[in-house]
Enzyme design. Structure first.
Site, PDB file in Angstrom:
ATOM      1  N   ALA A   1     -10.302 -11.271 -12.125  1.00  0.00           N
ATOM      2  CA  ALA A   1      -9.750 -12.567 -12.521  1.00  0.00           C
ATOM      3  C   ALA A   1      -8.456 -12.882 -11.768  1.00  0.00           C
ATOM      4  CB  ALA A   1      -9.512 -12.592 -14.024  1.00  0.00           C
TER       5      ALA A   1
ATOM      6  N   ARG B   1      -0.568  -1.748  -9.173  1.00  0.00           N
ATOM      7  CA  ARG B   1      -0.082  -0.441  -9.598  1.00  0.00           C
ATOM      8  C   ARG B   1       0.544   0.267  -8.396  1.00  0.00           C
ATOM      9  NH1 ARG B   1      -0.125  -2.023 -13.947  1.00  0.00           N
ATOM     10  NH2 ARG B   1      -1.101  -1.201 -15.845  1.00  0.00           N
TER      11      ARG B   1
ATOM     12  N   GLU C   1       7.489   4.741 -13.216  1.00  0.00           N
ATOM     13  CA  GLU C   1       8.364   3.718 -13.790  1.00  0.00           C
ATOM     14  C   GLU C   1       8.861   4.143 -15.166  1.00  0.00           C
ATOM     15  OE1 GLU C   1       5.983   0.015 -11.607  1.00  0.00           O
ATOM     16  OE2 GLU C   1       5.698   0.393 -13.738  1.00  0.00           O
TER      17      GLU C   1
ATOM     18  N   HIS D   1       8.712  -4.579 -11.947  1.00  0.00           N
ATOM     19  CA  HIS D   1       7.495  -4.717 -12.755  1.00  0.00           C
ATOM     20  C   HIS D   1       7.607  -5.884 -13.737  1.00  0.00           C
ATOM     21  CE1 HIS D   1       3.782  -2.284 -14.196  1.00  0.00           C
ATOM     22  NE2 HIS D   1       3.609  -3.579 -14.424  1.00  0.00           N
TER      23      HIS D   1
END
Length: 314
Positions: free
Chosen positions: A155, A232, A261, A282
């Protein structure tokens, strides 16, 4: 009566409505690895955004029946351990179809047009000292007519393709699933890397995709190309990328994710001070609208599972 524990509530800045079934709810702003089992003791539903649920932790939680991931990625949950126990794992899908693609193009434009370098020039007073009305010290690339290579065509990848076409870009896609859209070119990954001006990653981190972009792949790209990662961090070999940027192997990169992270101090990208590299912490997913949509879908997942009709099951 379900006992619900949200392990990292502060990761979601939104209103979370109470589920429409009998429950007790406990929030923890954040949870360290050694606190997971204690905090989930007696819980039937665990909510986690990024807190890891290991096989050992799951084995120590006999009451746990559902893990609701307050994100799309599930690499922080041992899915095999949950499957063996019959624990349902549900995630949130397609909540950031506006936020992530917009951030992706913010990075593309910033790197492609060398915004960081030009802002630094202005701040250093170079424009004031210029003998002409503008500075032209860094190359600027248009998006119109450039090839946008999208790796992963779910998507988010489709939405990025749509925006790319609106900019007048030629869109190519590398995907494991068949690509039938008439206005994109399906290519093997190697061909996509070799021919694209912008490469953007939009796929999950798995054992098969870890470090899929390494030194060999970077060398195969155009020297004028840029690499964008809002997916990622582990998809890219960060040491190889740092070297490629320093050596001019590729023209630049824009990243919103790192392999660990919060990042460790010695991450090779964290300390990179190059005008052709933009790193954000992020936040591509984190517009106000996207976070509220996520919160609403999170409770939808809980209510569907409690009613015996689970949705978004991983």
């Amino acid at each position: 009566m379900h006992d619900i524990v949200f392990l990292d509530r502060d990761s979601l800045i939104a209103t979370v409505r109470p589920p429409a079934f009998p429950h007790r709810w406990r929030d923890h702003p954040a949870t360290s690895p050694d606190e997971v089992v204690e905090r989930l003791a007696g819980a039937t539903i665990a909510i986690t955004n990024k807190v890891r649920l290991s096989a050992d932790a799951i084995a120590a939680l006999p009451d746990l029946r559902m893990v609701a991931v307050a994100a799309t990625g599930t690499d922080n949950v041992d899915l095999a351990a949950c499957r063996a126990r019959g624990i349902v794992v549900a995630n949130i899908r397609n909540y950031s179809l506006v936020s992530v693609p917009e951030h992706c193009f913010a990075l593309i434009l910033a790197v492609r047009r060398n915004l960081r370098a030009y802002v630094a020039d202005v701040e250093a007073g170079r424009w004031e000292r210029s003998t002409r009305f503008c500075l032209l010290d860094h190359p600027i690339g248009d998006l119109a007519g450039a090839r946008l290579g999208i790796v992963g065509y779910g998507a988010l990848g489709r939405r990025v393709a749509q925006i790319g076409r609106a900019f007048g870009m030629d869109v190519a896609v590398a995907s494991r699933s068949p690509v039938t859209d008439p206005d994109v070119t399906a290519l093997p990954l190697a061909d996509l890397l070799a021919t694209s001006d912008v490469v953007s990653l939009h796929l999950p981190l798995t054992d098969q995709t870890r470090h899929m972009i390494g030194a060999r792949e970077l060398v195969s790209m155009k020297k004028s190309a840029i690499l964008i990662n809002t997916a990622r961090g582990g998809l890219v070999d960060e040491a190889a990328l740092a070297q490629a940027l320093a050596n001019g192997t590729i023209a630049g990169a824009g990243f919103d994710v790192l392999s660990k992270e919060p990042p460790v101090p010695d991450n090779p990208l964290l300390g990179l001070r190059l005008p052709n590299f933009v790193l954000t912490p992020h936040v591509a997913w984190a517009s106000g609208g996207a976070m509220q949509t996520l919160a609403d879908m999170l409770v939808d997942n809980l209510e569907a599972w409690a009613a015996g009709n689970p949705i978004n099951v991983v």
